[in-house]
Design a protein around this motif. Structure first.
Motif, PDB file in Angstrom:
ATOM      1  N   GLY A 110       0.835  -1.198   0.000  1.00 32.47           N
ATOM      2  CA  GLY A 110       0.000   0.000   0.000  1.00 32.47           C
ATOM      3  C   GLY A 110       0.868   1.245   0.000  1.00 32.47           C
ATOM      4  O   GLY A 110       1.925   1.289   0.619  1.00 32.47           O
ATOM      5  N   GLY A 111       0.419   2.261  -0.715  1.00 31.70           N
ATOM      6  CA  GLY A 111       1.132   3.525  -0.734  1.00 31.70           C
ATOM      7  C   GLY A 111       0.364   4.571   0.037  1.00 31.70           C
ATOM      8  O   GLY A 111      -0.365   4.274   0.976  1.00 31.70           O
ATOM      9  N   GLY A 112       0.511   5.799  -0.389  1.00 27.97           N
ATOM     10  CA  GLY A 112      -0.273   6.879   0.210  1.00 27.97           C
ATOM     11  C   GLY A 112       0.304   7.410   1.499  1.00 27.97           C
ATOM     12  O   GLY A 112       1.476   7.237   1.816  1.00 27.97           O
ATOM     13  N   GLY A 113      -0.570   8.085   2.270  1.00 27.56           N
ATOM     14  CA  GLY A 113      -0.167   8.699   3.518  1.00 27.56           C
ATOM     15  C   GLY A 113       0.067  10.190   3.408  1.00 27.56           C
ATOM     16  O   GLY A 113       0.351  10.842   4.414  1.00 27.56           O
ATOM     17  N   GLU A 114      -0.065  10.753   2.198  1.00 31.59           N
ATOM     18  CA  GLU A 114       0.213  12.179   2.029  1.00 31.59           C
ATOM     19  C   GLU A 114      -0.777  13.068   2.775  1.00 31.59           C
ATOM     20  O   GLU A 114      -0.500  14.235   3.023  1.00 31.59           O
ATOM     21  N   GLY A 115      -1.933  12.508   3.127  1.00 31.55           N
ATOM     22  CA  GLY A 115      -2.932  13.273   3.867  1.00 31.55           C
ATOM     23  C   GLY A 115      -3.067  12.831   5.314  1.00 31.55           C
ATOM     24  O   GLY A 115      -4.088  13.097   5.950  1.00 31.55           O
ATOM     25  N   GLY A 116      -2.042  12.126   5.838  1.00 27.82           N
ATOM     26  CA  GLY A 116      -2.094  11.626   7.207  1.00 27.82           C
ATOM     27  C   GLY A 116      -2.339  10.136   7.245  1.00 27.82           C
ATOM     28  O   GLY A 116      -2.557   9.483   6.216  1.00 27.82           O
ATOM     29  N   CYS A 117      -2.312   9.581   8.454  1.00 26.69           N
ATOM     30  CA  CYS A 117      -2.407   8.126   8.604  1.00 26.69           C
ATOM     31  C   CYS A 117      -3.717   7.556   8.077  1.00 26.69           C
ATOM     32  O   CYS A 117      -3.787   6.387   7.690  1.00 26.69           O
ATOM     33  N   GLY A 118      -4.748   8.374   8.038  1.00 24.25           N
ATOM     34  CA  GLY A 118      -6.033   7.897   7.531  1.00 24.25           C
ATOM     35  C   GLY A 118      -6.078   7.762   6.032  1.00 24.25           C
ATOM     36  O   GLY A 118      -7.087   7.288   5.485  1.00 24.25           O
TER      37      GLY A 118
END
Length: 387
Positions: free
Chosen positions: A75-83
């Motif tokens: 999984g990637g992401g996280g640019e907007g916080g842990c959610g």
């Protein structure tokens, strides 16, 4: 359904309607033994009592299983916080698209997700039968590693085949200096040589004004060969794609096109990007496709403020590839290279993957006439049967 990897018989005989290896063959039978292709022929007879699993699929087309060189398996992401962390990918989501081999990457988040986490996921996918590899590192410089050293990661960890995705021309990158990029690529090259690997450096290219300039300088100012350096997301916007044309032709280099879902106003679909690259004279052997699946598709405003995100899927990869064949941009045998043979060559796996030939891994995808994957065999094991 998905089959467990240990459910494979000693031998399997596939009887299909046509075989593209990628070139069309007269043979229609594929005999698999010990995870490899043992023979190609026509109307093979199975001796009575032999432990052979016979698969009748005369209505289907056999092709090399697809290879996706850019997958956020954890999984990637996280640019907007842990959610906003994206979910892990499952083995079913991989093989249901006809994909037999994936290369796992870390992206922006190299903090809550680590190379050790990525390695564990890669080994978990392997336990389920998927052929899985990984890049060490992430967006940032210095890159996070498994052993504390890039050369050791390449030399001692079999699953590690390169460095990636190292970010350039992006506000989320570490803004690496040119000498830092050259040192990292050189370290990967030496570590890979010691391990007998290609040692790919897989570069995430953002939408910054510098574009591919750091890679142009790298290849112009050092002795690094172009086939070690792979820029991805080159269809992020039209100006970058135009740069990619020049880069590929100048350095006889490969460029990786991302199958973005809903490319938006700036980005180009993988279909449009491949058409443009071919029209501008880039040899098809220098073009590959990847999905970026389970990574984030974040949106930022002009000041770099996070606005929202979507999760990438690998369905766009197959859909755009199918469209290239259906709209006669490329015949099937040539289009296959974009997601199999060319990718295998880029990754240094071309001696056993990307082709249906005796001695190669028995990674076989069965397609219907609409080119939709129906069955996926990896190492001779049927991991997916959607018939």
């Amino acid at each position: 359904m998905i089959r467990h990897a240990d459910d494979a018989p000693l031998m399997t005989l596939l009887r299909v309607g046509r075989i593209y290896a990628p070139e069309p063959l007269e043979q229609t039978d594929i005999l698999i033994a010990d995870g490899r292709i043992a023979a190609l022929g026509r109307d093979h007879e199975v001796p009575e009592g032999w432990p052979v699993n016979l698969v009748e699929a005369r209505e289907l087309i056999a092709v090399p299983a697809f290879i996706d060189q850019h997958v956020h398996v954890t999984g990637g992401g996280g640019e907007g916080g842990c959610g906003t962390r994206c979910p892990e990918i499952t083995a079913r989501e991989i093989v249901a698209m006809g994909i037999g081999t994936v290369v796992g990457v870390l992206g922006t988040d190299g903090i809550s997700r680590s190379p050790a986490d990525l390695l564990a996921k890669v080994r978990g996918l392997r336990a389920e039968g998927v052929s899985a590899y990984m890049y060490t590192g992430a967006y940032r410089v210095p890159p996070p590693t498994l052993t504390g050293d890039l050369q050791r990661d390449l030399a001692w960890i079999p699953e590690v085949i390169g460095l990636g995705e190292l970010a350039i021309s992006d506000h989320r990158s570490s803004q690496p200096r040119q000498d830092e990029i050259a040192r990292l690529v050189s370290d990967v090259r030496v570590g890979a040589m010691l391990a007998g690997k290609r040692g790919i450096c897989h570069f995430h290219v953002g939408d910054g004004q510098r574009g591919l300039e750091p890679l142009r300088r790298l290849l112009s100012e050092t002795e690094i060969p172009a086939d070690q350096v792979i820029p991805t997301h080159v269809n992020r916007h039209r100006a970058l794609l135009e740069e990619a044309v020049n880069y590929a032709l100048t350095f006889d280099a490969c460029v990786d096109v991302t199958a973005f879902e809903g490319a938006g106003e700036e980005g180009l679909s993988a279909f449009d990007a491949v058409v443009s690259l071919l029209d501008r004279g880039v040899p098809r052997e220098r073009i590959t496709l990847s999905s970026d699946c389970n990574g984030s598709l974040p949106e930022f405003d002009a000041k770099g403020t996070y606005l929202g995100m979507r999760v990438a899927r690998n369905t766009a990869l197959i859909a755009d590839w199918q469209r290239l064949v259906h709209e006669e941009v490329l015949p099937l045998e040539e289009a296959l290279g974009l997601i199999s043979g060319h990718v295998a060559r880029v990754l240094g796996l071309h001696d056993r993957k990307g082709c249906l030939a005796v001695g190669f891994d028995a990674d076989v995808t069965l397609l219907n006439d609409a080119l939709q994957p129906q069955c996926t065999f990896v190492g001779g094991r049927c991991l997916y049967d959607g018939r």
